[in-house]
Design an enzyme around this catalytic site. Structure first.
Site, PDB file in Angstrom:
ATOM      1  N   VAL A   1       0.844  -1.201   0.000  1.00 43.24           N
ATOM      2  CA  VAL A   1       0.000   0.000   0.000  1.00 43.24           C
ATOM      3  C   VAL A   1       0.879   1.251   0.000  1.00 43.24           C
ATOM      4  O   VAL A   1       1.961   1.257   0.590  1.00 43.24           O
ATOM      5  CB  VAL A   1      -0.970   0.050   1.215  1.00 43.24           C
ATOM      6  CG1 VAL A   1      -2.154  -0.853   1.004  1.00 43.24           C
ATOM      7  CG2 VAL A   1      -0.260  -0.260   2.506  1.00 43.24           C
TER       8      VAL A   1
ATOM      9  N   HIS B   1       8.632  36.440  23.070  1.00 42.08           N
ATOM     10  CA  HIS B   1       8.493  36.147  24.497  1.00 42.08           C
ATOM     11  C   HIS B   1       7.023  36.130  24.865  1.00 42.08           C
ATOM     12  O   HIS B   1       6.278  36.983  24.404  1.00 42.08           O
ATOM     13  CB  HIS B   1       9.207  37.221  25.319  1.00 42.08           C
ATOM     14  CG  HIS B   1       9.042  37.016  26.799  1.00 42.08           C
ATOM     15  ND1 HIS B   1       9.704  36.025  27.478  1.00 42.08           N
ATOM     16  CD2 HIS B   1       8.258  37.655  27.702  1.00 42.08           C
ATOM     17  CE1 HIS B   1       9.349  36.068  28.758  1.00 42.08           C
ATOM     18  NE2 HIS B   1       8.470  37.053  28.912  1.00 42.08           N
TER      19      HIS B   1
HETATM   20  C1  LIG Z   1       6.748   2.152  14.914  1.00 38.61           C
HETATM   21  C2  LIG Z   1       7.584   3.095  14.091  1.00 38.61           C
HETATM   22  C3  LIG Z   1       7.518   4.445  14.348  1.00 38.61           C
HETATM   23  C4  LIG Z   1       8.289   5.322  13.574  1.00 38.61           C
HETATM   24  N1  LIG Z   1       8.222   6.661  13.871  1.00 38.61           N
HETATM   25  C5  LIG Z   1       8.960   7.523  13.152  1.00 38.61           C
HETATM   26  C6  LIG Z   1       8.881   8.919  13.404  1.00 38.61           C
HETATM   27  O1  LIG Z   1       8.137   9.381  14.269  1.00 38.61           O
HETATM   28  N2  LIG Z   1       9.646   9.746  12.657  1.00 38.61           N
HETATM   29  C7  LIG Z   1      10.483   9.273  11.691  1.00 38.61           C
HETATM   30  O2  LIG Z   1      11.164  10.080  11.046  1.00 38.61           O
HETATM   31  N3  LIG Z   1      10.579   7.953  11.425  1.00 38.61           N
HETATM   32  C8  LIG Z   1       9.836   7.075  12.127  1.00 38.61           C
HETATM   33  N4  LIG Z   1       9.908   5.737  11.843  1.00 38.61           N
HETATM   34  C9  LIG Z   1      10.827   5.299  10.772  1.00 38.61           C
HETATM   35  C10 LIG Z   1      10.171   5.518   9.397  1.00 38.61           C
HETATM   36  O3  LIG Z   1       8.926   4.853   9.357  1.00 38.61           O
HETATM   37  C11 LIG Z   1      11.079   5.008   8.289  1.00 38.61           C
HETATM   38  O4  LIG Z   1      12.361   5.569   8.423  1.00 38.61           O
HETATM   39  C12 LIG Z   1      10.515   5.353   6.932  1.00 38.61           C
HETATM   40  O5  LIG Z   1       9.246   4.770   6.752  1.00 38.61           O
HETATM   41  C13 LIG Z   1      11.450   4.903   5.811  1.00 38.61           C
HETATM   42  O6  LIG Z   1      10.899   5.261   4.576  1.00 38.61           O
HETATM   43  P1  LIG Z   1      11.255   4.481   3.231  1.00 38.61           P
HETATM   44  O7  LIG Z   1      10.530   5.225   2.158  1.00 38.61           O
HETATM   45  O8  LIG Z   1      12.695   4.280   3.142  1.00 38.61           O
HETATM   46  O9  LIG Z   1      10.616   3.032   3.401  1.00 38.61           O
HETATM   47  P2  LIG Z   1       9.164   2.505   3.760  1.00 38.61           P
HETATM   48  O10 LIG Z   1       8.340   3.525   4.422  1.00 38.61           O
HETATM   49  O11 LIG Z   1       9.354   1.214   4.459  1.00 38.61           O
HETATM   50  O12 LIG Z   1       8.498   2.236   2.331  1.00 38.61           O
HETATM   51  C14 LIG Z   1       8.984   1.284   1.436  1.00 38.61           C
HETATM   52  C15 LIG Z   1       7.865   0.874   0.501  1.00 38.61           C
HETATM   53  O13 LIG Z   1       8.408   0.071  -0.535  1.00 38.61           O
HETATM   54  C16 LIG Z   1       7.514  -1.013  -0.810  1.00 38.61           C
HETATM   55  N5  LIG Z   1       8.308  -2.078  -1.442  1.00 38.61           N
HETATM   56  C17 LIG Z   1       9.307  -2.802  -0.875  1.00 38.61           C
HETATM   57  N6  LIG Z   1       9.870  -3.618  -1.798  1.00 38.61           N
HETATM   58  C18 LIG Z   1       9.221  -3.380  -2.974  1.00 38.61           C
HETATM   59  C19 LIG Z   1       9.358  -3.886  -4.292  1.00 38.61           C
HETATM   60  N7  LIG Z   1      10.324  -4.754  -4.617  1.00 38.61           N
HETATM   61  N8  LIG Z   1       8.509  -3.439  -5.241  1.00 38.61           N
HETATM   62  C20 LIG Z   1       7.561  -2.516  -4.955  1.00 38.61           C
HETATM   63  N9  LIG Z   1       7.400  -1.993  -3.724  1.00 38.61           N
HETATM   64  C21 LIG Z   1       8.216  -2.406  -2.748  1.00 38.61           C
HETATM   65  C22 LIG Z   1       6.945  -1.373   0.539  1.00 38.61           C
HETATM   66  O14 LIG Z   1       5.721  -2.060   0.399  1.00 38.61           O
HETATM   67  C23 LIG Z   1       6.794   0.018   1.157  1.00 38.61           C
HETATM   68  O15 LIG Z   1       5.512   0.563   0.864  1.00 38.61           O
HETATM   69  C24 LIG Z   1       9.136   4.835  12.553  1.00 38.61           C
HETATM   70  C25 LIG Z   1       9.183   3.466  12.293  1.00 38.61           C
HETATM   71  C26 LIG Z   1       8.405   2.603  13.040  1.00 38.61           C
HETATM   72  C27 LIG Z   1       8.458   1.136  12.728  1.00 38.61           C
END
Ligand SMILES: Cc1cc2nc3c(=O)[nH]c(=O)nc-3n(C[C@H](O)[C@H](O)[C@H](O)COP(=O)(O)OP(=O)(O)OC[C@H]3O[C@@H](n4cnc5c(N)ncnc54)[C@H](O)[C@@H]3O)c2cc1C
Ligand SMILES: NC(=O)c1ccc[n+]([C@@H]2O[C@H](COP(=O)([O-])OP(=O)(O)OC[C@H]3O[C@@H](n4cnc5c(N)ncnc54)[C@H](O)[C@@H]3O)[C@@H](O)[C@H]2O)c1
Length: 490
Positions: free
Chosen positions: A35, A460
């Site tokens: 998603v 302030h």
């Molecule tokens: C509980 C929790 C709380 C968090 N709170 C924070 C916060 O408050 N602030 C903050 O900065 N960070 C927070 N984080 C960290 C943050 O969620 C991640 O750093 C961030 O989501 C990373 O983004 P990304 O785009 O690299 O990957 P993701 O958000 O993981 O997205 C990757 C996407 O790629 C898709 N995908 C994977 N492989 C493939 C493929 N081969 N083909 C097509 N699609 C694919 C997946 O389905 C996914 O939708 C939190 C993490 C967790 C677990």
């Protein structure tokens, strides 16, 4: 080429890159296998902050002393677990559709299916059971994110032994929960669970809780966020050998192994266990072998421009990796910033993101935030490079706004170079620390020196005066003249 840019993964990293790319006039597609929104929106930042908003209010309403000191009386408090869970779930749905609509409105092609690199500038994607499609792209960004890391020996049943993926659904509020790992996830969930009435036991492999934070801040955080709550802890112990879910009336069993001697220390019996021991990159099945790229512990190797490097250490042309999948800094805004940086480069403007200017925050009550180096890291750098460091601190107890809110618990700490006025790190624990950190992170990003920041004016009474005090307290050596706009070395 079919596209100027194809992004694999529509998390926050992919989304940030896609929007910037279309702004730059690049024909862009994003491939998502699950998603839109990825971890942050569906299983991370967004739902966790909704739960933390509830825990903040519960905490306040429960704190009779705090309420009385403001002249308020609260006769009874309580919560509806399902309604709290719905708040988190509804927020995730809302943000997910905002993200999807923003990409559609800007003209990004959203392609559904699992993406795979099949050759230079070539990607195949498709849903299981359907024929795959192949597209070509001038540039490719891998933004596939991460999944919870579960150490060997831990059996996840999703009900009594679970990761943040399950915990965010708030299907139950256990009476006694062990949280394995005292990093960001562990700490934020301890805030949620204790506000909702659970007792928490932390299990942390390293010798102190919150080992990733500046040690002085971690110590204070322990006093404010741990010791005053129904939380106990075991440090220096691994919980990886064996954790078994509750079954047939028996509790969850957690074998604690001494981190140094590797001997069995004791077995905990609890109602539930949240495994918060870090995240693993989601990079398998990406076809990296087709382009001679070998992952390192699953992470995709990149250089400072997020260009993927191959098994021989050479840059793979036109291929980038951003966000959790490269493991540089597992934060949502870091993923997005890396994506924007890549788009800048492919639009013909060289750009290197200064990771030391990226702030981080833990959304407990009160919050913790930080940017740049911790004090030990700064002292090590100073020893190696031969300069001096100074440290200044200010207290929330001296801030009018914090006192008006009756929220005087907290400090701000800055590590800086007295010879140049360069900020090396800022760490804040206190009310709205997550919002306050940006003045420091922007100063680091833009190379603003303390000589200049000292003269900036703050309204302030505001919490931002905590930072104003901090900047003013710094002693920059007189007689040394520096251009205030001279960039700060990364
Ligand atoms: C509980 C929790 C709380 C968090 N709170 C924070 C916060 O408050 N602030 C903050 O900065 N960070 C927070 N984080 C960290 C943050 O969620 C991640 O750093 C961030 O989501 C990373 O983004 P990304 O785009 O690299 O990957 P993701 O958000 O993981 O997205 C990757 C996407 O790629 C898709 N995908 C994977 N492989 C493939 C493929 N081969 N083909 C097509 N699609 C694919 C997946 O389905 C996914 O939708 C939190 C993490 C967790 C677990
Ligand atoms: N507010 C935020 O920005 C936020 C919130 C949640 C998560 N995140 C991101 O998500 C990532 C994952 O968070 P996290 O809290 O899972 O990881 P983390 O790396 O922050 O903390 C994991 C902790 O678990 C401990 N540990 C590891 N294995 C263990 C074992 N077998 N037994 C006992 N302790 C063990 C580690 O020593 C460490 O203290 C982080 O990198 C963070 O950047 C960010």
């Amino acid at each position: 080429f079919d596209y100027d840019l194809v992004i694999i993964g529509a998390g926050v990293g992919g989304h940030g890159a896609a929007l910037h790319a279309v702004e730059e006039g690049l024909k862009t597609a994003i491939i998502e296998g699950d998603v839109v929104g990825g971890t942050c929106v569906n299983r991370g930042c967004v739902p966790s902050k909704a739960l933390l908003a509830v825990s903040g209010r519960m905490r306040e309403l429960h704190d009779e002393h705090h309420m009385k000191s403001l002249g308020l009386q609260v006769s009874s408090t309580g919560y509806d677990r399902q309604a709290v869970a719905d708040h988190a779930n509804n927020l995730a749905s809302k943000i997910r559709s905002n993200l999807t609509n923003s990409m559609k409105a800007m003209g990004v092609d959203i392609l559904t299916g699992f993406g795979k690199i099949v050759g230079k500038q070539k990607v195949r994607y498709g849903k299981v059971g359907f024929p795959e499609k192949e597209i070509t792209a001038k540039n490719i960004i891998i933004a596939t994110g991460s999944v919870p890391f579960v150490p060997k020996g831990i059996e996840i049943d999703g009900k009594t032994v679970f990761t943040s993926d399950h915990a965010l659904k708030l299907e139950s509020v256990p009476d006694w929960i062990a949280i394995v790992g005292s990093g960001y996830i562990g700490l934020e969930f301890s805030d949620v669970y204790t506000a909702l009435g659970s007792e928490v036991t932390f299990v942390e492999a390293l010798d102190q809780l919150m080992p990733g934070f500046d040690p002085e801040i971690a110590k204070l955080a322990q006093r404010v966020l741990i010791n005053t709550r129904k939380i106990d802890y075991h440090t220096g112990v691994f919980a990886s050998k064996k954790i078994t879910p509750a079954k047939d009336g028996k509790p969850v069993l957690i074998e604690l192994i001494d981190a140094k001697t590797k001997e069995h220390k004791e077995t905990l019996e609890v109602d539930a266990a949240l495994i918060a021991t870090g995240r693993a990159p989601f990079t398998s099945g990406l076809g990296l072998e087709n382009i001679n790229v070998v992952t390192q512990r699953g992470f995709i190797p990149v250089d400072e421009r997020m260009q993927v490097t191959d098994a021989d250490g050479n840059v793979v042309p036109n291929l980038f990796c951003i966000g959790d999948a490269n493991g540089k800094l597992m934060l949502a805004h870091a993923a997005s910033a890396q994506g924007i940086s890549v788009v800048e480069q492919i639009s013909g403007r060289d750009h290197i993101l200064n990771h030391l200017s990226i702030p981080a925050a833990c959304f407990t009550h009160p919050e913790i935030s930080m940017v740049g180096l911790t004090e030990p890291q700064a002292r090590e750098k100073a020893d190696n490079e031969g300069f001096e460091v100074s440290v200044v601190k200010t207290s929330f107890k001296a801030n009018t706004k914090a006192l008006a809110e009756n929220e005087g618990d907290g400090i701000a700490k800055m590590i800086y170079r007295p010879d140049t006025g360069e900020i090396l790190g800022v760490h804040i624990l206190g009310l709205h620390a997550a919002d306050l950190i940006h003045e420091a992170s922007n100063a680091i990003a833009l190379g603003t020196r303390l000589q200049e920041l000292k003269l900036a004016v703050h309204a302030h009474p505001t919490l931002s005066e905590v930072l104003d005090e901090l900047f003013k307290a710094a002693k920059v050596n007189s007689g040394v003249s520096h251009s205030v706009n001279e960039p700060v070395a990364a």
